[in-house]
Design a protein around this motif. Sequence first.
Motif, PDB file in Angstrom:
ATOM      1  N   ILE A 181       0.831  -1.205   0.000  1.00  0.00           N
ATOM      2  CA  ILE A 181       0.000   0.000   0.000  1.00  0.00           C
ATOM      3  C   ILE A 181       0.865   1.253   0.000  1.00  0.00           C
ATOM      4  N   ALA A 182       1.869   1.284   0.881  1.00  0.00           N
ATOM      5  CA  ALA A 182       2.740   2.459   0.977  1.00  0.00           C
ATOM      6  C   ALA A 182       3.471   2.713  -0.334  1.00  0.00           C
ATOM      7  N   SER A 183       3.937   1.660  -0.969  1.00  0.00           N
ATOM      8  CA  SER A 183       4.672   1.792  -2.229  1.00  0.00           C
ATOM      9  C   SER A 183       3.767   2.310  -3.344  1.00  0.00           C
ATOM     10  N   THR A 184       2.576   1.742  -3.456  1.00  0.00           N
ATOM     11  CA  THR A 184       1.654   2.138  -4.521  1.00  0.00           C
ATOM     12  C   THR A 184       1.214   3.595  -4.380  1.00  0.00           C
ATOM     13  N   VAL A 185       0.869   3.998  -3.166  1.00  0.00           N
ATOM     14  CA  VAL A 185       0.443   5.387  -2.939  1.00  0.00           C
ATOM     15  C   VAL A 185       1.557   6.361  -3.320  1.00  0.00           C
ATOM     16  N   GLN A 186       2.768   6.058  -2.922  1.00  0.00           N
ATOM     17  CA  GLN A 186       3.894   6.947  -3.226  1.00  0.00           C
ATOM     18  C   GLN A 186       4.208   6.992  -4.716  1.00  0.00           C
ATOM     19  N   LEU A 187       4.125   5.839  -5.379  1.00  0.00           N
ATOM     20  CA  LEU A 187       4.410   5.815  -6.812  1.00  0.00           C
ATOM     21  C   LEU A 187       3.401   6.668  -7.582  1.00  0.00           C
ATOM     22  N   TRP A 188       2.154   6.648  -7.185  1.00  0.00           N
ATOM     23  CA  TRP A 188       1.157   7.487  -7.844  1.00  0.00           C
ATOM     24  C   TRP A 188       1.455   8.958  -7.583  1.00  0.00           C
TER      25      TRP A 188
END
Length: 480
Positions: A181-188
């Motif tokens: 979740i943390a990775s996906t939110v930051q990548l967006w």
Amino acid sequence: MSLKKKALAGVFWSALEQFGNQIIGFVISIVLARLLLPEEFGLIAMLAIFMGLGGALINSGLTQSLIRTENPNDEDFSTVFYFNLLGSVVIYGLVSLLAPFIADFYNQPQLTLIVRVYCIVFIINAFAAVQTTRLSKKMDFRTQMLVSTPSLVISGFVGIGLALYGFGVWSLVWSRIAQAIASTVQLWYWSKWRPLWLFSSEKFTEHFNFGFKLTLSGILDTVFVNAYTIIIGKFFAPAQVGFYSKADGLQMLPVRVISGIVSKITYPLFSEIQNDDIRLKSVYKRIMQMVIFLVAPTLIFIAVLGEPIFRFLYTEKWLPAVPYFQILCAAGILYPIHAYNLQILNVKGRSDLFLKLEVAKKIVLLIVLAVSFQFGIYGLLFGSVIFSMMAFGINTHYTGKFINYTAWHQTKDLLPTILLALFSGLIVYGLDSMLDGLKFHDFVRISICGLVGGGVYLLFSILLQLESLVELKTLIKRKS
């Protein structure tokens, strides 16, 4: 920016990400290993094949096709994005339906719910696969570092916190979900790219024709890479799976750190010079030599020092993993070379040959597994060493044809470095035996032997003027 500057910048940020993340991840794994039981790690290890399959499908060959495509546009990226997202939902649904059967296969009823919760990361990761691909295409590893490091820290806090409160195996499950979740939110947030509301059948066909062979290869590879975990999980206790998983993870740590620094840039780098075979061979050879110069002595030294390392890091309860670890270190030396040889086929657009090699290797692995299983878990582990050497010969077949760099030539270039690493390892073994007899503390044994072994290896590398050392020094000078 020139190709050389882009490559050097990529090496720098990739190195920073790899070292930082591996150190953080390593510390987290040590704390969790001290808080949790081997069998709890074993339960999660049993799911590795399903996580690997999901990853192979989500980070499919279509994303690899995007990297090698010259000047892809939003139509390309959006098409692959929606296909990956839909695919992740389908995969999650199938795995959820199969969860009870997975639990029955391993005779571990608690796996049903664990599978259904843990595999939610398929869908989460699918939202960010194209964002990551775009960053890799641009060799923007700085942004990837800014995303991956905080995600790992958040994951660690969640896992350790839950473990301290007695959540057991669920601390590992929620830790992984928190990281996704943390990775996906930051990548967006950082990538600034958003998919358009379109899906091009023409673009899909173009990328699918190249990528589906890589996806099939990835599926095959995942199944067979995890064959050892499947067999051990089926016929041995969960604790044995935990020991194998921890041994394999620690063995792969230096490989991921060292080869991972370079591996993240090799594919986009090779892609830019794919039509210049002489230059491609030269770059490939230099990268291969540099990686083995660092990987070979590291794996040999930590294999020799396996007992004090495991006792110092993980406590006495993990010592049964030491023999597994030592055998796996021998198999891991050639791991980076397998990957680099196959990348040559990808940049040449020959995913059909990539798939062909994967099928050939899996047939060989099935034979090795069938024979080695007769000798128990140690037979399986020694079989993995034999297979690694056989796979080297198979993987280099087409590399020899495309860039005139055969298995024999690669062996000649690598052998001096590996032999010197073995010689240095013998010195480390003798010194460690003496220190053990004198009852030195594990940390002292590891420190003294590591420094002496590294010093001997570096000294003889200078005296013998190893080509790989020269290339490494040249790279460092260019960066400075």
